[in-house]
Design a protein around this motif. Structure first.
Motif, mmCIF file in Angstrom:
data_model
loop_
_atom_site.group_PDB
_atom_site.id
_atom_site.type_symbol
_atom_site.label_atom_id
_atom_site.label_comp_id
_atom_site.label_asym_id
_atom_site.label_seq_id
_atom_site.Cartn_x
_atom_site.Cartn_y
_atom_site.Cartn_z
ATOM 1 N N UNK A 1 0.841 -1.185 0.000
ATOM 2 C CA UNK A 1 0.000 0.000 0.000
ATOM 3 C C UNK A 1 0.884 1.245 0.000
ATOM 4 N N UNK A 2 0.268 2.408 0.094
ATOM 5 C CA UNK A 2 1.036 3.639 0.071
ATOM 6 C C UNK A 2 1.997 3.698 1.257
ATOM 7 N N UNK A 3 3.146 4.331 1.048
ATOM 8 C CA UNK A 3 4.205 4.538 2.038
ATOM 9 C C UNK A 3 4.964 3.261 2.392
ATOM 10 N N UNK A 4 4.790 2.174 1.630
ATOM 11 C CA UNK A 4 5.530 0.949 1.882
ATOM 12 C C UNK A 4 6.919 1.053 1.262
ATOM 13 N N UNK A 5 7.949 0.671 2.010
ATOM 14 C CA UNK A 5 9.307 0.642 1.488
ATOM 15 C C UNK A 5 9.527 -0.692 0.796
ATOM 16 N N UNK A 6 10.066 -0.646 -0.430
ATOM 17 C CA UNK A 6 10.233 -1.830 -1.253
ATOM 18 C C UNK A 6 11.685 -1.952 -1.684
ATOM 19 N N UNK A 7 12.143 -3.182 -1.813
ATOM 20 C CA UNK A 7 13.496 -3.465 -2.263
ATOM 21 C C UNK A 7 13.477 -3.629 -3.782
ATOM 22 N N UNK A 8 14.480 -3.085 -4.472
ATOM 23 C CA UNK A 8 14.588 -3.216 -5.922
ATOM 24 C C UNK A 8 15.517 -4.387 -6.222
ATOM 25 N N UNK A 9 15.044 -5.339 -7.035
ATOM 26 C CA UNK A 9 15.811 -6.574 -7.281
ATOM 27 C C UNK A 9 16.283 -6.668 -8.723
ATOM 28 N N UNK A 10 16.669 -5.532 -9.304
ATOM 29 C CA UNK A 10 17.275 -5.553 -10.636
ATOM 30 C C UNK A 10 18.547 -4.718 -10.607
ATOM 31 N N UNK A 11 19.236 -4.655 -11.728
ATOM 32 C CA UNK A 11 20.512 -3.931 -11.757
ATOM 33 C C UNK A 11 20.355 -2.517 -12.308
ATOM 34 N N UNK B 1 9.975 3.864 -2.378
ATOM 35 C CA UNK B 1 8.768 3.985 -1.572
ATOM 36 C C UNK B 1 7.559 4.053 -2.491
ATOM 37 N N UNK B 2 6.529 3.297 -2.150
ATOM 38 C CA UNK B 2 5.313 3.254 -2.959
ATOM 39 C C UNK B 2 4.532 4.559 -2.785
ATOM 40 N N UNK B 3 4.125 5.132 -3.908
ATOM 41 C CA UNK B 3 3.316 6.341 -3.891
ATOM 42 C C UNK B 3 1.857 6.006 -4.123
ATOM 43 N N UNK B 4 1.596 5.134 -5.112
ATOM 44 C CA UNK B 4 0.224 4.823 -5.494
ATOM 45 C C UNK B 4 0.171 3.441 -6.117
ATOM 46 N N UNK B 5 -0.873 2.689 -5.818
ATOM 47 C CA UNK B 5 -1.127 1.402 -6.449
ATOM 48 C C UNK B 5 -1.997 1.655 -7.672
#
Length: 126
Positions: free
Chosen positions: A3-13, A20-24
């Motif tokens: 959901x909004x404000x969730x911190x996400x890890x990036x798994x590409x190069x 941080x998620x802004x909008x779904x």
């Protein structure tokens, strides 16, 4: 579920580490995102080596695809898959990946959503 404000890890190069998620996306007033959904994200942290040479800049807004969530994904057989992190890959405006490699396994659910480009760049399927 993302959901909004969730911190996400990036798994590409692509050069980003944390976003941080802004909008779904993909729906009117959609609150949560699952595996295979698109989100709008803001870059919060970059890799230290790639700050000068990378196309990605800090505080820029990108579209991303959710690959992993910490909630269970139930199969028709009754088994469940559970990942330990929330992970995404960054996309450009044409929904193609910015990166050239995906550094983790991708769920099989993406095959049904016709995202073959992402499946070919990944390490494997789960």
């Amino acid at each position: 579920m993302i959901q909004q404000q969730t911190l996400l890890k990036v798994v590409d190069n692509s050069g980003a580490i944390l976003v941080k998620c802004i909008k779904v996306l993909n729906g009117f007033k959609k609150r949560y995102g699952c595996v295979g959904d698109y989100v709008t994200v803001s870059v919060k942290q970059l890799k230290s080596k790639s700050k000068k040479t990378c196309k990605i800049k800090k505080k820029e807004v990108y579209k991303a695809l959710i690959l992993k969530t910490r909630t269970r994904i139930w199969k028709k057989t009754g088994h469940a898959k559970l990942f330990t992190t929330n992970a995404v890959i960054l996309l450009n405006k044409q929904n193609n990946p910015i990166a050239t490699r995906i550094l983790t396994c991708v769920p099989i659910n993406l095959r049904k959503k016709k995202l073959q480009k992402i499946i070919t760049l990944s390490v494997g399927l789960v």
